[in-house]
Design an enzyme around this catalytic site. Sequence first.
Site, short mmCIF file in Angstrom:
data_model
loop_
_atom_site.label_atom_id
_atom_site.label_comp_id
_atom_site.label_asym_id
_atom_site.label_seq_id
_atom_site.Cartn_x
_atom_site.Cartn_y
_atom_site.Cartn_z
N PHE A 122 0.87 -1.33 0.20
CA PHE A 122 0.03 -0.04 0.15
C PHE A 122 0.91 1.11 0.12
O PHE A 122 1.87 1.44 0.84
CB PHE A 122 -0.88 -0.03 1.27
N GLU A 126 5.17 9.78 0.63
CA GLU A 126 6.15 10.33 -0.36
C GLU A 126 7.30 11.21 0.69
O GLU A 126 6.88 11.48 1.71
CB GLU A 126 5.64 11.33 -1.31
N SER A 131 1.32 12.26 6.04
CA SER A 131 0.04 12.58 7.08
C SER A 131 -1.06 13.42 5.89
O SER A 131 -2.00 13.27 6.47
CB SER A 131 0.32 13.40 8.25
N PHE A 155 9.19 4.76 2.10
CA PHE A 155 8.97 3.86 3.19
C PHE A 155 7.81 2.84 2.81
O PHE A 155 6.88 2.87 3.49
CB PHE A 155 8.74 4.64 4.50
N ILE A 156 7.98 2.25 1.73
CA ILE A 156 6.87 1.26 1.57
C ILE A 156 7.19 -0.23 2.12
O ILE A 156 8.17 -0.83 1.56
CB ILE A 156 6.52 1.32 -0.27
N GLN A 275 9.70 -5.75 46.19
CA GLN A 275 8.45 -5.04 45.86
C GLN A 275 8.45 -4.21 44.66
O GLN A 275 7.57 -4.04 43.82
CB GLN A 275 7.72 -4.23 47.01
N ILE A 336 13.30 -3.88 34.63
CA ILE A 336 13.31 -5.17 35.45
C ILE A 336 14.75 -5.70 35.18
O ILE A 336 15.64 -6.54 35.98
CB ILE A 336 12.49 -6.30 35.05
N HIS A 337 15.21 -5.68 33.97
CA HIS A 337 16.43 -6.27 33.38
C HIS A 337 17.88 -5.53 33.94
O HIS A 337 18.75 -6.19 33.83
CB HIS A 337 16.74 -6.42 31.79
N GLU A 362 1.43 4.39 9.86
CA GLU A 362 0.27 4.32 9.55
C GLU A 362 -0.62 5.44 10.21
O GLU A 362 -1.65 5.06 11.14
CB GLU A 362 -0.37 2.97 9.86
C1 LIG Z 1 8.32 0.59 9.20
C2 LIG Z 1 7.62 1.57 8.40
C3 LIG Z 1 6.68 1.09 7.34
C4 LIG Z 1 5.94 2.03 6.68
N1 LIG Z 1 5.03 1.62 5.80
C5 LIG Z 1 4.58 2.38 4.77
C6 LIG Z 1 3.69 1.74 3.93
O1 LIG Z 1 3.50 0.54 3.61
N2 LIG Z 1 3.08 2.51 3.03
C7 LIG Z 1 3.11 3.87 3.29
O2 LIG Z 1 2.38 4.72 2.38
N3 LIG Z 1 3.89 4.54 4.23
C8 LIG Z 1 4.41 3.79 5.04
N4 LIG Z 1 5.29 4.24 6.07
C9 LIG Z 1 5.34 5.76 6.26
C10 LIG Z 1 4.61 6.08 7.63
O3 LIG Z 1 3.35 5.68 7.54
C11 LIG Z 1 4.47 7.70 7.45
O4 LIG Z 1 6.17 7.98 7.40
C12 LIG Z 1 3.98 8.13 8.82
O5 LIG Z 1 2.56 8.33 8.51
C13 LIG Z 1 4.57 9.51 9.10
O6 LIG Z 1 4.58 10.27 8.00
P1 LIG Z 1 5.72 11.34 8.06
O7 LIG Z 1 7.17 10.36 8.54
O8 LIG Z 1 6.15 12.04 6.84
O9 LIG Z 1 5.58 12.18 9.27
P2 LIG Z 1 4.93 13.82 9.02
O10 LIG Z 1 3.42 13.62 8.69
O11 LIG Z 1 6.00 14.63 8.43
O12 LIG Z 1 4.85 13.92 10.72
C14 LIG Z 1 6.22 14.49 11.66
C15 LIG Z 1 5.77 15.30 12.79
O13 LIG Z 1 4.73 16.26 12.68
C16 LIG Z 1 3.71 16.12 13.43
N5 LIG Z 1 2.30 16.28 12.42
C17 LIG Z 1 2.23 15.93 11.08
N6 LIG Z 1 1.01 16.41 10.73
C18 LIG Z 1 0.47 16.98 11.82
C19 LIG Z 1 -0.92 17.48 11.99
N7 LIG Z 1 -2.03 17.79 10.96
N8 LIG Z 1 -1.59 17.77 13.31
C20 LIG Z 1 -0.61 17.45 14.21
N9 LIG Z 1 0.85 17.01 14.17
C21 LIG Z 1 1.18 16.64 12.93
C22 LIG Z 1 3.29 14.14 13.44
O14 LIG Z 1 2.90 14.19 14.78
C23 LIG Z 1 4.95 14.09 13.60
O15 LIG Z 1 5.40 14.36 15.13
C24 LIG Z 1 5.99 3.40 6.82
C25 LIG Z 1 6.89 3.94 7.68
C26 LIG Z 1 7.61 2.90 8.55
C27 LIG Z 1 8.54 3.87 9.56
#
Ligand SMILES: Cc1cc2nc3c(=O)[nH]c(=O)nc-3n(C[C@H](O)[C@H](O)[C@H](O)COP(=O)(O)OP(=O)(O)OC[C@H]3O[C@@H](n4cnc5c(N)ncnc54)[C@H](O)[C@@H]3O)c2cc1C
Length: 378
Positions: A122, A126, A131, A155-156, A275, A336-337, A362
């Site tokens: 999925f 980018e 988000s 990060f897909i 405890q 604990i460790h 996600e």
């Molecule tokens: C192991 C792993 C697997 C993943 N798998 C997938 C995948 O299969 N497909 C896919 O599409 N993506 C995937 N991702 C990407 C992941 O879902 C995104 O990186 C994640 O949603 C966060 O987006 P970002 O890193 O751009 O953070 P940002 O959106 O840039 O957020 C950065 C900071 O800003 C804050 N922020 C952002 N917007 C707001 C808002 N509107 N209000 C308040 N605070 C906000 C956030 O809380 C965070 O603290 C994966 C990531 C990892 C690490």
Amino acid sequence: MDFTLTKEELLIQKMARDFSNQSIQPHVERMEKENRTFEEIISGLADLDMFAMIIPEQFGGAGAGYISYVLALEQIARVACGPAFIISAHNLALSSIINFGTEEQKAKYLSKTARGEHIASFAFTESATGSDPKQLTTVAVKDGGGYVLNGAKRFISNASYPGPLVLFALDSESKKPTAFIVEKKCSGYSVSEPWKKLGWHGGDLVDIYLKDVKIPAENVLGQLGNGYPILQYGMAYGKIGMNSIALGTTLAALEEGVKYAKEKTHRGEPIAKFQAIQLKVAELCALYESSRWLTYRLGFLAANNNDYKNFAKEAALAKFTVARNAQEAARLCLDIHGSYGLMEEYAASRIYRDAAMGPQIEGVLHLQEIIIASSVLS
Ligand SMILES: Cc1cc2nc3c(=O)[nH]c(=O)nc-3n(C[C@H](O)[C@H](O)[C@H](O)COP(=O)(O)OP(=O)(O)OC[C@H]3O[C@@H](n4cnc5c(N)ncnc54)[C@H](O)[C@@H]3O)c2cc1C
């Protein structure tokens, strides 16, 4: 609400636990170092129908449903989050195809994924957005009877495996996000080297590059310009897997914490006599139980509820709590460790790294709070 598990559910839970203990546990150390899930683990999981659980039987699936899925994934994540995340990301993508796909798309893409020959992905994120769908830059330009895709996804999960990829791009007609089904490894599709993640080692994570990828018009998933609801749906149902993984991590923290408390001695007595240690064990139990019921209930809601909006709120609420519980449980297990928990030789250090992953993926935790608040305040 009755949460007594049926005989079949208990059996699936036991099968997953036995497989994880016998066939994953012996490879965890190597999986941690090499950051890949070995072929025999994938095929063993496929033999147990772990890739087929939510796929309806008419499309070659096991039709086991979301409750069994939660029970199985918890047990796998208890031993190793990498393979559990492969299954979770696979099901996130499949939930979109199952819910929004045409009969032809389901017939074409579900049966091989059910057998684990293909693993689904999925792709929304980018480099500039994880988000906010308004900031997508990947484009789909109409070209004769189909579309040409260009762009890059960050990060897909599972993107190195063959199989269907639900990909979001701005299409040239609606100028809005649209979901497409792309066959990974097609011409113009390439991936980066795997990311070296803090935790969930063994889970495949790469960037995707799309260079003039041609897909037919029948690979539009849902309606043109209607990608956002598909994204929201996938993110909500994907949280069932995310919560199950966090729950498995919490269970691992509880089990490892209790084991160490009984094994480690001071002046000939186990530290479990202190405890201070007992208080930590009690807190671990409370964290696990609260996560368990929230996660099982989410599986129950997914299996029995058609009110999508309410489900999205419940999924956000569960993730907000369960992901944080896992982090707290991992910290207590480390406490604990003592110093031993900081050593790679001890599972406590892996559990601590794994627990850090869920809150950022996600949908970061802030977004869960926004979903909960907007639902309650609307
Ligand atoms: C192991 C792993 C697997 C993943 N798998 C997938 C995948 O299969 N497909 C896919 O599409 N993506 C995937 N991702 C990407 C992941 O879902 C995104 O990186 C994640 O949603 C966060 O987006 P970002 O890193 O751009 O953070 P940002 O959106 O840039 O957020 C950065 C900071 O800003 C804050 N922020 C952002 N917007 C707001 C808002 N509107 N209000 C308040 N605070 C906000 C956030 O809380 C965070 O603290 C994966 C990531 C990892 C690490």
